[in-house]
Design an enzyme around this catalytic site. Sequence first.
Site, PDB file in Angstrom:
ATOM      1  N   HIS A 137      46.707  15.904  13.855  1.00 55.23           N
ATOM      2  CA  HIS A 137      46.775  14.466  13.553  1.00 55.23           C
ATOM      3  C   HIS A 137      47.707  13.753  14.529  1.00 55.23           C
ATOM      4  CE1 HIS A 137      45.811  15.715   9.129  1.00 55.23           C
ATOM      5  NE2 HIS A 137      44.791  15.898   9.942  1.00 55.23           N
ATOM      6  N   HIS A 162      37.576  11.390   9.092  1.00 53.18           N
ATOM      7  CA  HIS A 162      38.685  12.328   9.272  1.00 53.18           C
ATOM      8  C   HIS A 162      38.265  13.512  10.139  1.00 53.18           C
ATOM      9  CE1 HIS A 162      42.562  14.104   8.618  1.00 53.18           C
ATOM     10  NE2 HIS A 162      41.941  15.267   8.521  1.00 53.18           N
ATOM     11  N   ASP A 183      40.139  14.675  13.492  1.00 57.25           N
ATOM     12  CA  ASP A 183      40.525  16.053  13.802  1.00 57.25           C
ATOM     13  C   ASP A 183      40.006  16.474  15.171  1.00 57.25           C
ATOM     14  OD1 ASP A 183      42.001  16.641  11.535  1.00 57.25           O
ATOM     15  OD2 ASP A 183      40.362  17.648  10.493  1.00 57.25           O
ATOM     16  N   HIS A 199      38.084  22.891  13.323  1.00 57.88           N
ATOM     17  CA  HIS A 199      39.096  23.216  14.329  1.00 57.88           C
ATOM     18  C   HIS A 199      38.675  24.383  15.220  1.00 57.88           C
ATOM     19  CE1 HIS A 199      41.706  20.415  12.358  1.00 57.88           C
ATOM     20  NE2 HIS A 199      41.786  21.128  11.250  1.00 57.88           N
TER      21      HIS A 199
END
EC number: 3.5.1.108
Length: 307
Positions: free
Chosen positions: A79, A239, A243, A266
Amino acid sequence: MIRQRTLKQLVHATGVGLHSGRKVSLTFRPAPVNTGIVYVRTDLQPEVELRADAQFVRDTVLCTALVNEQGVRISTVEHLSAALASLGIDNLYVEVDAPEVPVMDGSAHPFIYLLQSGGIEEQSLPKQFIRIKKKIRVEDGDKWAEFAPYRRGFRMDLQIDFRHPVFDKQNQHLVFDFSGSKFAKEISRARTFGFMKDIEYLHSQNLALGGSLDNAVVLDDYRVLNEEGLRYEDEFVKHKLLDAIGDLYMCNHSILGQFTAYKTGHAINNKLLRALLADAEAWEMVTFEEEAAKSPIAYFGTKLVLA
């Protein structure tokens, strides 16, 4: 000339670690040209530095974590990394007295505000961009992500696919032409999210101990549990895009190209970035040194305009 950026002055803040649940002190220090983004564990003696680098991302379970060869780690950097990308900050020391960056409110918004409060300093050398020259794709089952050439900045095309009553009512697909101001206003406040059914297991693994309704969107089997509801109608896909921006900035440079992904996270984001950097024919480093040159990406300015 499009110049490298750092902060004008030191900024300090405190917050809670998402996974440890402990108080974390965070300090941003200006850094010289060509330093990159360097995370510093100040709670260790001697202090340990971990440079933001795709090769140092060695843990992607529920967050992006930098881990050196001795096992020293700094977790939950994504973030903050997204906030740095939106401001075009190239050089910075990020000091923490814990193994993770504080989660703040679960979004990038507080980090943008903190960084802006330090002022943005343009430096003497040209900013370096990574320009995509050919398509690169990685897959993991039905999940995938790819880079492709794109001449007008950085475009993102991202789709998620969650089976849940709340998600069924939302748009799970988003196309976003990246700019710092658009990110700050349209994306940065999107919070991390999780499901009540997973929390007991996470706690048993010493994960998400600092997670709460103050720093995450939490869902049960049917609805959002946060009293205030969602910040955006499509907060979940936003969001995931946030990311991805943070994960891809682990190369220490803004990317010029198109990023397209389906059900990414991720691990896939990092896998794609590593695949790109490993193929010297897939990208080139470019600068814009002409006096009248305009940046291919409009970064967020230095005025405190966030509410």
